[in-house]
Design an enzyme around this catalytic site. Structure first.
Site, short mmCIF file in Angstrom:
data_model
loop_
_atom_site.label_atom_id
_atom_site.label_comp_id
_atom_site.label_asym_id
_atom_site.label_seq_id
_atom_site.Cartn_x
_atom_site.Cartn_y
_atom_site.Cartn_z
N HIS A 92 53.04 64.59 26.43
CA HIS A 92 54.46 64.29 26.67
C HIS A 92 55.31 65.44 26.12
O HIS A 92 54.99 66.03 25.09
CB HIS A 92 54.84 62.97 25.99
CG HIS A 92 56.20 62.50 26.39
ND1 HIS A 92 57.35 63.04 25.86
CD2 HIS A 92 56.60 61.57 27.29
CE1 HIS A 92 58.40 62.45 26.42
NE2 HIS A 92 57.96 61.56 27.30
N GLU A 162 57.68 64.96 34.72
CA GLU A 162 58.87 64.66 33.92
C GLU A 162 59.64 65.94 33.65
O GLU A 162 59.34 66.64 32.68
CB GLU A 162 58.46 64.03 32.59
CG GLU A 162 57.76 62.70 32.72
CD GLU A 162 57.97 61.85 31.48
OE1 GLU A 162 58.62 60.81 31.60
OE2 GLU A 162 57.52 62.25 30.41
P1 PGA Z 1 63.66 58.38 29.66
O1 PGA Z 1 62.24 58.82 29.05
O2 PGA Z 1 63.41 57.28 30.64
O3 PGA Z 1 64.45 57.92 28.46
O4 PGA Z 1 64.24 59.57 30.31
C1 PGA Z 1 61.16 59.09 29.90
C2 PGA Z 1 60.04 59.66 29.08
O5 PGA Z 1 60.29 60.51 28.21
O6 PGA Z 1 58.87 59.28 29.25
#
Ligand code: PGA
Length: 260
Positions: A92, A162
């Site tokens: 992540h 992401e």
């Molecule tokens: P968020 O986080 O929905 O607050 O943008 C997503 C993540 O970091 O997995």
């Protein structure tokens, strides 16, 4: 394949009582298990209390170490499995940024988790919205983590796209920092890379999901126009009502996609 909806609680909430209250509340608002694949990922200290409270969702974890033994503070795949965890996040962006995780560490974690029988979600994404080249950031993250991955483990691999600049930007007016169109282009890029690494037939088994400020009003667009196989939800997953609305909307959208 069922749409995958993941709740990433990050380092929330503060107490065991709050964690079980949130898990209870989430269970009450989730759609039936048959329509979606839902995974709730609480922080490690709460896995033991949250796990038994879930029936419409599976239990997941936000990180894993690549081994057990003399590694102070680490948690191994075997330990997570013994708590009922079936899926883990790896790499992540918050771990890469704040805990100094390198591509090499991410690769070791991914291979260890998949080797131990867990499903693993490899998180990739570019840091800057403008001027960053997907092939430089995402391409390198994918290439280094997936190098020499035994092909039989691909069915348990998920890629979470992401874009770092879109995480927790908390859109309140329904407009997201990211667009489904941009997400779709990233999906195509990731798919192409998977095909070049593993071939078209095996690449089809890998789900590609989206994360970055997903809320009830934008989830449908990421699943349809963004062609995503699911979503990874951070901030909105801490509010049971919002997370329930995201799951319900995803189930409705998935049914609509099947009917088309
Ligand atoms: P968020 O986080 O929905 O607050 O943008 C997503 C993540 O970091 O997995």
């Amino acid at each position: 394949m069922k749409k995958l909806i993941i709740a990433n609680w990050k380092a929330h909430p503060a107490t065991t009582a709050q964690a079980s209250a949130l898990a209870h509340a989430v269970e009450l608002v989730l759609p039936a298990r048959a329509s979606l694949d839902i995974v709730v990922m609480p922080p490690v200290p709460f896995l033991g209390v949250v796990g038994p409270l879930l029936s419409r969702a599976r239990l997941g974890a936000q990180d894993v170490f690549w081994d057990g033994g003399a590694y102070t503070g680490a948690t191994s795949s075997a330990q997570l499995r013994s708590l009922g965890v079936t899926m883990v996040l790896v790499g992540h962006s918050e771990r890469r940024t704040h805990m100094g995780e390198t591509d090499e560490m991410v690769e070791k974690k991914l291979h260890a988790a998949l080797g131990a029988g867990l499903a693993a979600v490899l998180c990739v994404g570019e840091k800057e919205r403008h001027g960053s080249d997907l092939s430089a950031a995402v391409g390198e993250q994918l290439r280094s983590a997936l190098r020499d991955l035994p092909k039989e483990r691909l069915t348990r691999l998920v890629i979470a796209y992401e874009p770092v600049w879109a995480i927790s930007t908390a859109p309140v007016d329904g407009t997201n920092a990211d667009t489904p169109d941009h997400a779709f282009r990233a999906r195509l890029y990731i798919e192409k890379m998977l095909v070049s690494l593993f071939g078209a037939r095996l690449a089809r088994d890998v789900r590609v999901i989206y994360g970055g400020s997903v809320i009830p009003s934008n989830v449908a667009a990421f699943l349809t126009d963004g062609h995503m196989d699911g979503v990874l939800v951070g901030s909105a997953s801490l509010d049971a009502k919002k997370f329930g609305a995201i799951a319900t909307e995803a189930a409705r959208t998935a049914a609509e996609i099947v009917r088309r």
